[in-house]
Motif scaffolding. Structure first.
Motif, PDB file in Angstrom:
ATOM      1  N   VAL A  64       0.817  -1.281   0.135  1.00 57.17           N
ATOM      2  CA  VAL A  64      -0.002  -0.178  -0.001  1.00 57.17           C
ATOM      3  C   VAL A  64       0.876   1.302   0.052  1.00 57.17           C
ATOM      4  O   VAL A  64       0.514   2.320  -0.765  1.00 57.17           O
ATOM      5  CB  VAL A  64      -1.061   0.034   1.230  1.00 57.17           C
ATOM      6  CG1 VAL A  64      -1.641   1.226   1.363  1.00 57.17           C
ATOM      7  CG2 VAL A  64      -1.844  -1.114   1.224  1.00 57.17           C
ATOM      8  N   THR A  65       2.114   1.217   1.006  1.00 55.46           N
ATOM      9  CA  THR A  65       2.962   2.293   0.783  1.00 55.46           C
ATOM     10  C   THR A  65       3.591   2.469  -0.511  1.00 55.46           C
ATOM     11  O   THR A  65       3.569   3.674  -0.837  1.00 55.46           O
ATOM     12  CB  THR A  65       3.860   2.035   1.646  1.00 55.46           C
ATOM     13  OG1 THR A  65       3.377   1.938   3.184  1.00 55.46           O
ATOM     14  CG2 THR A  65       4.753   3.286   1.937  1.00 55.46           C
ATOM     15  N   ILE A  66       3.917   1.484  -1.279  1.00 58.42           N
ATOM     16  CA  ILE A  66       4.336   1.615  -2.598  1.00 58.42           C
ATOM     17  C   ILE A  66       3.427   2.254  -3.694  1.00 58.42           C
ATOM     18  O   ILE A  66       3.544   3.386  -4.382  1.00 58.42           O
ATOM     19  CB  ILE A  66       4.945   0.382  -3.475  1.00 58.42           C
ATOM     20  CG1 ILE A  66       6.048  -0.331  -2.669  1.00 58.42           C
ATOM     21  CG2 ILE A  66       5.047   0.534  -4.731  1.00 58.42           C
ATOM     22  CD1 ILE A  66       6.486  -1.367  -2.878  1.00 58.42           C
ATOM     23  N   ILE A  67       2.081   1.865  -3.328  1.00 59.87           N
ATOM     24  CA  ILE A  67       0.966   2.542  -4.151  1.00 59.87           C
ATOM     25  C   ILE A  67       0.880   3.886  -3.785  1.00 59.87           C
ATOM     26  O   ILE A  67       0.700   4.989  -4.779  1.00 59.87           O
ATOM     27  CB  ILE A  67      -0.240   1.810  -3.787  1.00 59.87           C
ATOM     28  CG1 ILE A  67      -0.271   0.538  -4.499  1.00 59.87           C
ATOM     29  CG2 ILE A  67      -1.529   2.703  -4.638  1.00 59.87           C
ATOM     30  CD1 ILE A  67      -1.618  -0.412  -4.053  1.00 59.87           C
ATOM     31  N   ILE A  68       1.061   4.316  -2.609  1.00 60.72           N
ATOM     32  CA  ILE A  68       0.849   5.765  -2.313  1.00 60.72           C
ATOM     33  C   ILE A  68       1.808   6.699  -2.842  1.00 60.72           C
ATOM     34  O   ILE A  68       1.744   7.682  -3.406  1.00 60.72           O
ATOM     35  CB  ILE A  68       0.546   5.910  -0.848  1.00 60.72           C
ATOM     36  CG1 ILE A  68      -0.578   5.164  -0.306  1.00 60.72           C
ATOM     37  CG2 ILE A  68       0.712   7.277  -0.210  1.00 60.72           C
ATOM     38  CD1 ILE A  68      -0.958   4.997   1.170  1.00 60.72           C
ATOM     39  N   LEU A  69       3.118   6.282  -2.602  1.00 61.89           N
ATOM     40  CA  LEU A  69       4.209   6.844  -3.133  1.00 61.89           C
ATOM     41  C   LEU A  69       4.245   6.728  -4.594  1.00 61.89           C
ATOM     42  O   LEU A  69       4.695   8.129  -5.396  1.00 61.89           O
ATOM     43  CB  LEU A  69       5.650   6.308  -2.626  1.00 61.89           C
ATOM     44  CG  LEU A  69       5.699   6.520  -1.187  1.00 61.89           C
ATOM     45  CD1 LEU A  69       6.999   5.526  -0.570  1.00 61.89           C
ATOM     46  CD2 LEU A  69       5.977   7.574  -0.780  1.00 61.89           C
ATOM     47  N   LEU A  70       3.961   6.065  -5.321  1.00 63.99           N
ATOM     48  CA  LEU A  70       3.783   6.034  -6.864  1.00 63.99           C
ATOM     49  C   LEU A  70       2.705   6.903  -7.139  1.00 63.99           C
ATOM     50  O   LEU A  70       3.014   7.932  -8.267  1.00 63.99           O
ATOM     51  CB  LEU A  70       3.461   4.600  -7.257  1.00 63.99           C
ATOM     52  CG  LEU A  70       3.321   4.478  -8.888  1.00 63.99           C
ATOM     53  CD1 LEU A  70       4.883   4.736  -9.468  1.00 63.99           C
ATOM     54  CD2 LEU A  70       2.937   3.005  -9.168  1.00 63.99           C
ATOM     55  N   VAL A  71       1.364   7.198  -6.588  1.00 58.21           N
ATOM     56  CA  VAL A  71       0.662   8.048  -6.956  1.00 58.21           C
ATOM     57  C   VAL A  71       1.306   9.492  -6.692  1.00 58.21           C
ATOM     58  O   VAL A  71       0.850  10.493  -7.528  1.00 58.21           O
ATOM     59  CB  VAL A  71      -0.704   7.787  -6.010  1.00 58.21           C
ATOM     60  CG1 VAL A  71      -1.990   8.830  -6.288  1.00 58.21           C
ATOM     61  CG2 VAL A  71      -1.335   6.392  -6.604  1.00 58.21           C
ATOM     62  N   ARG A  72       1.637   9.851  -5.566  1.00 61.27           N
ATOM     63  CA  ARG A  72       2.292  10.955  -5.348  1.00 61.27           C
ATOM     64  C   ARG A  72       3.235  11.472  -6.504  1.00 61.27           C
ATOM     65  O   ARG A  72       3.250  12.615  -6.581  1.00 61.27           O
ATOM     66  CB  ARG A  72       2.883  11.072  -3.952  1.00 61.27           C
ATOM     67  CG  ARG A  72       2.089  11.072  -2.750  1.00 61.27           C
ATOM     68  CD  ARG A  72       2.917  11.203  -1.388  1.00 61.27           C
ATOM     69  NE  ARG A  72       3.351  12.633  -1.178  1.00 61.27           N
ATOM     70  CZ  ARG A  72       4.507  12.714  -1.162  1.00 61.27           C
ATOM     71  NH1 ARG A  72       5.566  11.674  -1.413  1.00 61.27           N
ATOM     72  NH2 ARG A  72       5.081  13.762  -1.174  1.00 61.27           N
TER      73      ARG A  72
END
Length: 419
Positions: A111-119
């Motif tokens: 989930v952290t990877i998804i959030i950082l990728l979206v940012r």
């Protein structure tokens, strides 16, 4: 993450003599600490090595767009994904003896990877939007609207994928549930959907673009468009107030766009001066001699004198003003103003240029100027208009004309005194 990659790393550790299945709490803590150190080192290598090198290349580059990407920190946000990605690969190996904890950590890291990728993608989109503004692409296409729509789409996709990862379910399961709630989504995001459709129409028809001067009395807007977003159009009025107009209102309601005036290179002056009817009359011979000395009227008097003499020569009793044709002071004034404007350096000669007499009113006979200035800037336009009418007011007495002006209280008292 990729199970084959984890298995390969585990085999490397075994070959190096490292126990990949620690049983003691101390050993697990050491493995976790080692994973954190490896992730931190990986981040430093990417941040201070790759990102710094690329930023140095960008600074030396002459292109403007890469500087904008650097200012939004796109590379720095991408670099933050690297340590989380490393942890996502090796952390389950360190927590192999704690399957439940390893599963929870693995999902949280996903989930952290998804959030950082979206940012990172959000930053890249913001940079692309500014690049479009710098290159004036936004004046032809609603780039900001597309950017906001893509951000909204990515937000929902990230939410759905994150929930599916945490719940260990397929994203298709949640997408099917979203389809059931389509009606609710349409209701909640009605303005967003209408604004997006309106943005497409505004762009396709080039109805409004940033820097356009628009006037929409219904919303109290009269100024320059600063921003066209997914749902609203931001207008900075000439009094420096801000008006936010719904995007779909520009499609459904009427508004005035002054872009055509700016692009044409001419701004219209349509103003009249009211001539007192009591001051209108024929020109005397003395008046003709005096006015014929005006440079702008010399061609006019030469042509009109020949025309009127030829006509009056055929008229019986031409000494009677009723039987013959004579020059009037108001007609001569119109001829003067037309010649004056045709030689004015700030009046467009290739656009409509009229000095016309309108229907008489209770306030006199209107003489209207319908011309276009060669400078469309507001302040310059007002100066040109004021200079022309200053000249008109000052020159009228030379023609024996007066501007109509309603009597004041002082004038009425003077009439009683005279009686």
């Amino acid at each position: 993450m990729d199970q084959e990659l984890r298995a390969t790393i585990a085999q490397w550790l075994v070959n190096a003599g490292v126990d990949t299945e620690p049983s003691g709490g101390v050993s697990t803590s050491i493995m976790v600490l080692a994973c954190l150190i490896v992730a931190f080192v990986g981040y430093l290598i990417v941040k201070r090595g790759v990102v710094r090198t690329m930023n140095m290349v960008i600074v030396r580059s002459r292109n403007r767009w890469d500087d904008i990407f650097m200012s939004y920190g796109v590379l720095e946000k991408v670099a933050k994904i690297v340590p989380v990605l490393i942890l996502n690969i090796i952390m389950p190996l360190a927590l192999a003896s704690h399957s439940v904890l390893a599963s929870v950590v693995d999902r949280l890291l996903d989930v952290t990877i998804i959030i950082l990728l979206v940012r990172a993608v959000y930053s890249a989109l913001d940079a692309a939007n500014e690049i479009a503004d710098v290159n004036l692409v936004s004046r032809r296409l609603p780039i900001k609207s597309f950017v906001q729509l893509f951000k909204l789409f990515m937000f929902f996709v990230a939410i759905i994928i994150s929930i599916s990862v945490l719940a260990d379910q397929s994203p298709v399961y949640f997408l099917s549930g979203l389809g059931v709630a389509t009606g609710l989504v349409m209701l909640v995001f009605k303005d967003t959907i209408l604004g997006f459709v309106a943005g497409i129409q505004l762009a396709a028809n080039r109805m409004v673009s940033p820097t356009d001067w628009i006037q929409m009395d219904k919303y109290g807007a009269d100024g320059a468009v600063e921003e066209v977003s997914l749902t609203t159009v931001k207008v900075r009025n000439w009094d420096q107030t801000i008006t936010m107009i719904p995007a779909y209102a520009l499609v459904s309601d009427a508004f005035k766009n002054w872009r055509g005036m700016s692009e044409s290179g001419g701004r219209r002056i349509k103003r009249s001066v009211q001539i007192d009817m009591n001051s209108i009359g024929f020109l005397s011979e003395d008046d003709k001699k005096r006015l014929s000395k005006i440079n702008h009227l010399k061609p006019y008097f030469a042509a009109k004198s020949a025309e009127l003499n030829a006509f009056n020569a055929q008229v019986v009793d031409s000494d009677m003003p009723v039987n013959s044709r004579h020059l009037t002071n108001i007609g001569t004034f119109r001829a003067y103003m037309l010649a004056f404007l045709k030689q004015h350096e700030l009046v467009r000669k290739d656009m409509t240029l009229l000095v016309r007499q309108l229907a008489p009113t209770a306030t006199g006979v209107p003489i209207e100027l319908y011309i276009f200035t060669s400078d469309t800037r507001w302040s310059v336009y007002e100066d040109i208009q004021a200079d022309i009418f200053d000249h008109i007011f000052a020159i009228l007495p030379e023609f024996g004309l007066r501007v109509f002006q309603g009597p004041t209280g002082k004038d009425i008292r003077s009439l009683h005194t005279e009686e």
